[in-house]
Design an enzyme around this catalytic site. Structure first.
Site, mmCIF file in Angstrom:
data_model
loop_
_atom_site.group_PDB
_atom_site.id
_atom_site.type_symbol
_atom_site.label_atom_id
_atom_site.label_comp_id
_atom_site.label_asym_id
_atom_site.label_seq_id
_atom_site.Cartn_x
_atom_site.Cartn_y
_atom_site.Cartn_z
ATOM 1 C CG HIS A 78 0.464 9.867 0.102
ATOM 2 N ND1 HIS A 78 -0.018 9.179 1.185
ATOM 3 C CD2 HIS A 78 0.149 9.134 -0.990
ATOM 4 C CE1 HIS A 78 -0.616 8.072 0.765
ATOM 5 N NE2 HIS A 78 -0.531 8.021 -0.554
ATOM 6 C CB SER A 128 -0.909 0.015 1.234
ATOM 7 O OG SER A 128 -1.574 1.263 1.348
ATOM 8 C CB CYS A 129 0.578 4.477 -1.829
ATOM 9 S SG CYS A 129 -1.165 4.957 -1.656
ATOM 10 C CB SER A 130 -1.751 4.293 3.085
ATOM 11 O OG SER A 130 -2.469 5.115 2.194
#
Length: 482
Positions: A380, A257-259
């Site tokens: 982000h 995940s980019c998170s």
């Protein structure tokens, strides 16, 4: 709801589209037939698409296929991701109007009507070849649009399979299958660019090269940015709770995940205690020599190794030649002191490696987070583990990010959660900080045109004194001199 069959003329007379032009022609015919359905029918389509992936048999099949094809992540977490994201997105969509009047403001004399955009072109990544296509399709169809998906070549087989399942679910309730399509294989830069130019809106999740291509295509576009999430643990935090949240988020689907957290910045007063808490939660702290092996093997010629990203912890432990006691650990801590191009650990890793920084106090921790975001991931998100909400508000005021999460397992809150007010999505906008057109989580509202019905209201015209008075006082303006 009774099944309503929408008849769509076959513009090509062939069962399988063979070009971008053919796909678009079918999409436009399907969207035209679907454009004027009522809210009940639009929601029925959304439910059908959601069930195509939420169905436990399908979720497992697609998770296994994705791991087999891409080598990224793990089956159990991919099943959980597919069902959780789909369920949450369905919840959000079914609670929201998207047909006819969607908003009234009597005081301003405004009534807003939702209209479809047409055909959405969706570029999707190899990290989520099943979940992201369904997530975007649900949002597109909610707005009575059609969607054409351009998947990552690595995940093509998985995406093609879920597209088949989505189409079958639509057909089962009498709706046009061609509301959801995939570009013919092989997907190339040329065919993806052709889709971008032909559709009515491009939505890109994945490579920043594709995001830039979308914005230069001449078609309205929504691109999302790269992640590189830093989180702070301050001296007021519940250390064990923070460590467990970070672990749960970091290890989910092997950090695809980019998170996912990429760095943790710990204030000096609790540095050793926080490291101990992370170790109790399943982390292994690398020694200085082990740190050098992590860097040398996770990056090859300056690029992340395809053989090590998103792999199981046991694979990494062996690759990094870690001792036996590290072999059953869940993730790996590596201490760092610098940020920037010369410090690869300061960037996104897509691996079960968490960079650890020491900061003298909260102010220093905040500046370290700012440095990390300036290097990569600006716009982000970031996180904070604390009991001091003033510090959370300070981060939100001072840092250039769209999202600041407080006491969260970041992956489970950033893209929407059942204990988070953010909307469920797999695409997080990062604002102008990453040259994105949205600074919010992607939603169906981004795929609607809005017509404003305007009626007269009592005149709302202030006096000149009300508007210019403070300025006149500053410049010594005399009323009679006008």
């Amino acid at each position: 709801m009774a099944v309503v069959t929408l008849k769509v003329p076959d513009p090509l007379g062939q069962p399988e589209p063979a070009s971008v032009e053919a796909v678009m022609e079918r999409a436009r015919a399907a969207q035209k037939a679907f454009a004027n359905v009522d809210q009940e029918t639009a929601d029925a389509a959304v439910r059908a698409l959601a069930w195509s992936l939420y169905n436990p048999d399908h979720a497992r099949e697609l998770a296994e296929l994705a791991v087999q094809d891409t080598g990224l992540g793990n089956v159990a977490d991919k099943i959980r991701k597919k069902q959780r994201k789909t369920f949450g997105t369905l919840r959000d969509l079914l609670r929201s109007p998207s047909v006819g009047v969607i908003e009234r403001d009597e005081a301003k004399g405004l009534v807003k009507y939702a209209k479809p955009m047409g055909v959405i072109g969706a570029v999707t990544p190899s990290t989520n070849p099943g979940a992201t296509p369904v997530n975007k399709a649900m949002m597109a169809v909610k707005g009575r649009n059609a969607i054409v998906i351009a998947p990552s070549p690595l995940g093509y087989r998985t995406t093609a399979r879920i597209v088949d399942l989505m189409r079958a679910e639509l057909a089962q309730i009498g709706l046009p299958e061609d509301l959801v399509q995939i570009l013919p294989s092989p997907v190339t830069k040329e065919s993806t660019e052709a889709l971008m130019k032909a559709c009515d809106l491009v939505v890109v999740t994945g490579s920043q090269d594709n995001v830039r291509r979308a914005y230069s295509s001449g078609t309205p576009a929504i691109g999302v940015g790269a992640g590189n999430v830093p989180v702070i643990i301050d001296e007021t935090a519940d250390l064990d709770a923070a460590a467990e949240r970070i672990r749960d988020s970091k290890i989910f689907d092997n950090s695809t995940s980019c998170s996912s957290e990429n760095a943790v910045v710990i204030v000096d007063a609790v540095y050793d205690a926080a490291l101990a808490a992370l170790e109790r939660a399943g982390a292994y702290l690398c020694t200085p020599p082990e740190r050098e092996r992590v860097i040398g093997r996770l990056w090859v010629k300056g690029k992340l190794s395809r053989d090590l990203i998103a792999r199981d912890a046991a694979v990494l432990a062996e690759a990094f030649e870690l001792p036996p006691q590290a072999r059953d650990r869940r993730f790996f801590l590596v201490e760092e002191t610098g940020v920037g191009k010369g410090y690869p650990l300061s960037g996104e890793k897509l691996a079960l490696v968490l960079t650890v920084y020491r900061a003298s106090d909260f102010a220093a921790a905040k500046e370290r987070v700012r440095e990390i975001l300036e290097h990569q991931g600006k716009g982000h998100s970031c996180g904070l583990h604390t009991t001091d909400m003033d510090r959370a508000r300070e981060l939100a005021e001072d840092l250039d990010v769209v999202r600041v999460l407080v006491n969260f397992a970041h992956t489970f809150g950033n893209g929407g959660g059942f204990n988070s007010g953010l909307g469920f999505t797999l695409s997080m906008g990062c604002g102008s900080w990453q040259k994105n057109s949205i600074s919010e989580n992607l939603s169906y509202r981004n795929m609607l045109n809005i017509t404003h019905l305007v009626t007269a209201i009592p005149e709302d015209k202030p006096s000149e004194e009300e508007l210019f008075g403070p300025h006149w006082k500053r410049i010594g303006h005399q009323e009679g001199a006008r």
